[in-house]
Design a protein around this motif. Sequence first.
Motif, PDB file in Angstrom:
ATOM      1  N   UNK A   1     -68.605 -49.301 -20.270  1.00  0.00           N
ATOM      2  CA  UNK A   1     -69.045 -50.288 -19.275  1.00  0.00           C
ATOM      3  C   UNK A   1     -67.928 -50.591 -18.273  1.00  0.00           C
ATOM      4  N   UNK A   2     -66.680 -50.524 -18.737  1.00  0.00           N
ATOM      5  CA  UNK A   2     -65.539 -50.778 -17.848  1.00  0.00           C
ATOM      6  C   UNK A   2     -65.413 -49.766 -16.725  1.00  0.00           C
ATOM      7  N   UNK A   3     -66.043 -48.603 -16.868  1.00  0.00           N
ATOM      8  CA  UNK A   3     -65.967 -47.563 -15.840  1.00  0.00           C
ATOM      9  C   UNK A   3     -66.950 -47.798 -14.695  1.00  0.00           C
ATOM     10  N   UNK A   4     -67.743 -48.877 -14.788  1.00  0.00           N
ATOM     11  CA  UNK A   4     -68.703 -49.200 -13.730  1.00  0.00           C
ATOM     12  C   UNK A   4     -67.971 -49.312 -12.393  1.00  0.00           C
ATOM     13  N   UNK A   5     -68.358 -48.503 -11.432  1.00  0.00           N
ATOM     14  CA  UNK A   5     -67.743 -48.515 -10.108  1.00  0.00           C
ATOM     15  C   UNK A   5     -66.430 -47.752 -10.026  1.00  0.00           C
ATOM     16  N   UNK A   6     -66.038 -47.061 -11.089  1.00  0.00           N
ATOM     17  CA  UNK A   6     -64.777 -46.315 -11.081  1.00  0.00           C
ATOM     18  C   UNK A   6     -64.756 -45.334  -9.913  1.00  0.00           C
ATOM     19  N   UNK A   7     -63.569 -45.112  -9.375  1.00  0.00           N
ATOM     20  CA  UNK A   7     -63.441 -44.181  -8.251  1.00  0.00           C
ATOM     21  C   UNK A   7     -63.344 -42.732  -8.715  1.00  0.00           C
ATOM     22  N   UNK A   8     -63.021 -42.522  -9.998  1.00  0.00           N
ATOM     23  CA  UNK A   8     -62.935 -41.155 -10.529  1.00  0.00           C
ATOM     24  C   UNK A   8     -62.980 -41.180 -12.054  1.00  0.00           C
ATOM     25  N   UNK A   9     -63.561 -40.147 -12.621  1.00  0.00           N
ATOM     26  CA  UNK A   9     -63.472 -39.860 -14.050  1.00  0.00           C
ATOM     27  C   UNK A   9     -62.571 -38.637 -14.142  1.00  0.00           C
ATOM     28  N   UNK A  10     -61.537 -38.683 -14.989  1.00  0.00           N
ATOM     29  CA  UNK A  10     -60.543 -37.617 -15.030  1.00  0.00           C
ATOM     30  C   UNK A  10     -60.418 -37.052 -16.444  1.00  0.00           C
ATOM     31  N   UNK A  11     -60.100 -35.771 -16.513  1.00  0.00           N
ATOM     32  CA  UNK A  11     -59.778 -35.143 -17.792  1.00  0.00           C
ATOM     33  C   UNK A  11     -58.633 -34.167 -17.562  1.00  0.00           C
ATOM     34  N   UNK A  12     -57.686 -34.150 -18.493  1.00  0.00           N
ATOM     35  CA  UNK A  12     -56.581 -33.206 -18.486  1.00  0.00           C
ATOM     36  C   UNK A  12     -56.583 -32.517 -19.834  1.00  0.00           C
ATOM     37  N   UNK A  13     -56.438 -31.199 -19.844  1.00  0.00           N
ATOM     38  CA  UNK A  13     -56.363 -30.437 -21.090  1.00  0.00           C
ATOM     39  C   UNK A  13     -55.379 -29.293 -20.896  1.00  0.00           C
ATOM     40  N   UNK A  14     -54.612 -28.993 -21.925  1.00  0.00           N
ATOM     41  CA  UNK A  14     -53.677 -27.874 -21.880  1.00  0.00           C
ATOM     42  C   UNK A  14     -54.143 -26.808 -22.858  1.00  0.00           C
ATOM     43  N   UNK A  15     -53.995 -25.560 -22.452  1.00  0.00           N
ATOM     44  CA  UNK A  15     -54.245 -24.450 -23.369  1.00  0.00           C
ATOM     45  C   UNK A  15     -53.138 -24.501 -24.411  1.00  0.00           C
ATOM     46  N   UNK A  16     -53.514 -24.582 -25.676  1.00  0.00           N
ATOM     47  CA  UNK A  16     -52.516 -24.801 -26.721  1.00  0.00           C
ATOM     48  C   UNK A  16     -53.008 -24.195 -28.015  1.00  0.00           C
ATOM     49  N   UNK A  17     -52.138 -23.453 -28.679  1.00  0.00           N
ATOM     50  CA  UNK A  17     -52.519 -22.876 -29.965  1.00  0.00           C
ATOM     51  C   UNK A  17     -51.852 -23.663 -31.094  1.00  0.00           C
ATOM     52  N   UNK A  18     -52.394 -23.524 -32.297  1.00  0.00           N
ATOM     53  CA  UNK A  18     -51.880 -24.256 -33.447  1.00  0.00           C
ATOM     54  C   UNK A  18     -50.535 -23.723 -33.920  1.00  0.00           C
ATOM     55  N   UNK A  19     -50.207 -22.472 -33.597  1.00  0.00           N
ATOM     56  CA  UNK A  19     -48.927 -21.891 -33.992  1.00  0.00           C
ATOM     57  C   UNK A  19     -48.291 -21.242 -32.785  1.00  0.00           C
ATOM     58  N   UNK A  20     -47.001 -21.050 -32.830  1.00  0.00           N
ATOM     59  CA  UNK A  20     -46.289 -20.470 -31.692  1.00  0.00           C
ATOM     60  C   UNK A  20     -45.967 -21.539 -30.663  1.00  0.00           C
ATOM     61  N   UNK A  21     -45.139 -21.207 -29.727  1.00  0.00           N
ATOM     62  CA  UNK A  21     -44.755 -22.130 -28.675  1.00  0.00           C
ATOM     63  C   UNK A  21     -45.707 -22.002 -27.500  1.00  0.00           C
ATOM     64  N   UNK A  22     -45.995 -23.119 -26.901  1.00  0.00           N
ATOM     65  CA  UNK A  22     -46.819 -23.113 -25.692  1.00  0.00           C
ATOM     66  C   UNK A  22     -46.001 -22.487 -24.579  1.00  0.00           C
ATOM     67  N   UNK A  23     -46.602 -21.547 -23.875  1.00  0.00           N
ATOM     68  CA  UNK A  23     -45.899 -20.873 -22.778  1.00  0.00           C
ATOM     69  C   UNK A  23     -46.501 -21.209 -21.422  1.00  0.00           C
ATOM     70  N   UNK A  24     -47.668 -21.850 -21.392  1.00  0.00           N
ATOM     71  CA  UNK A  24     -48.297 -22.220 -20.123  1.00  0.00           C
ATOM     72  C   UNK A  24     -49.230 -23.383 -20.352  1.00  0.00           C
ATOM     73  N   UNK A  25     -49.582 -24.071 -19.300  1.00  0.00           N
ATOM     74  CA  UNK A  25     -50.505 -25.206 -19.392  1.00  0.00           C
ATOM     75  C   UNK A  25     -51.331 -25.286 -18.130  1.00  0.00           C
ATOM     76  N   UNK A  26     -52.512 -25.913 -18.229  1.00  0.00           N
ATOM     77  CA  UNK A  26     -53.356 -26.124 -17.059  1.00  0.00           C
ATOM     78  C   UNK A  26     -53.750 -27.589 -17.012  1.00  0.00           C
ATOM     79  N   UNK A  27     -54.071 -28.066 -15.858  1.00  0.00           N
ATOM     80  CA  UNK A  27     -54.606 -29.411 -15.690  1.00  0.00           C
ATOM     81  C   UNK A  27     -55.913 -29.298 -14.928  1.00  0.00           C
ATOM     82  N   UNK A  28     -56.906 -29.961 -15.425  1.00  0.00           N
ATOM     83  CA  UNK A  28     -58.229 -29.952 -14.791  1.00  0.00           C
ATOM     84  C   UNK A  28     -58.576 -31.360 -14.370  1.00  0.00           C
ATOM     85  N   UNK A  29     -59.171 -31.519 -13.234  1.00  0.00           N
ATOM     86  CA  UNK A  29     -59.614 -32.846 -12.787  1.00  0.00           C
ATOM     87  C   UNK A  29     -60.955 -32.714 -12.138  1.00  0.00           C
TER      88      UNK A  29
END
Length: 138
Positions: free
Chosen positions: A110-138
């Motif tokens: 309900x607090x999002x009523x009139x919001x100017x944007x809904x945003x999501x950020x997610x990074x490509x990430x595996x459970x093992x190994x080091x992360x070598x890259x990331x993405x941001x989505x909006x």
Amino acid sequence: MTSGSVWAASTPSTSSVQGRVPVLSAPSNNAPQAVDFSGTYATPGQLSTGDTVVMTYNYTDLDGDADNSLTTVSWSYAPLGGGADVPITATNVPAPNSGGQGTSTITLPIGALGATAIKVTVQEYSATGDRLAAIRLR
């Protein structure tokens, strides 16, 4: 006991495990570093409080590592009057394996009523190994 301590002290350090970057892609067209959105909307083509929004992606990891991308997902909305973004709690289901689909689902508060944007950020990430890259989505 002392030999264990000496052994641990004399063991060379190891470097972190590195691998190939996992890739998230949109199920609708297989576009890399993209996701699809769907949901249940009270009014078609318009977001309203109480609506459910679902982000879906295909997860591919050539090393066969498990999907851990949803530990990085962050949903929020920008309030109408300005100020800091407000987090939205999500229900996350990672891809069961490489080649599978993962989802993140929110219900617009309900607090999002009139919001100017809904945003999501997610990074490509595996459970093992080091992360070598990331993405941001909006």
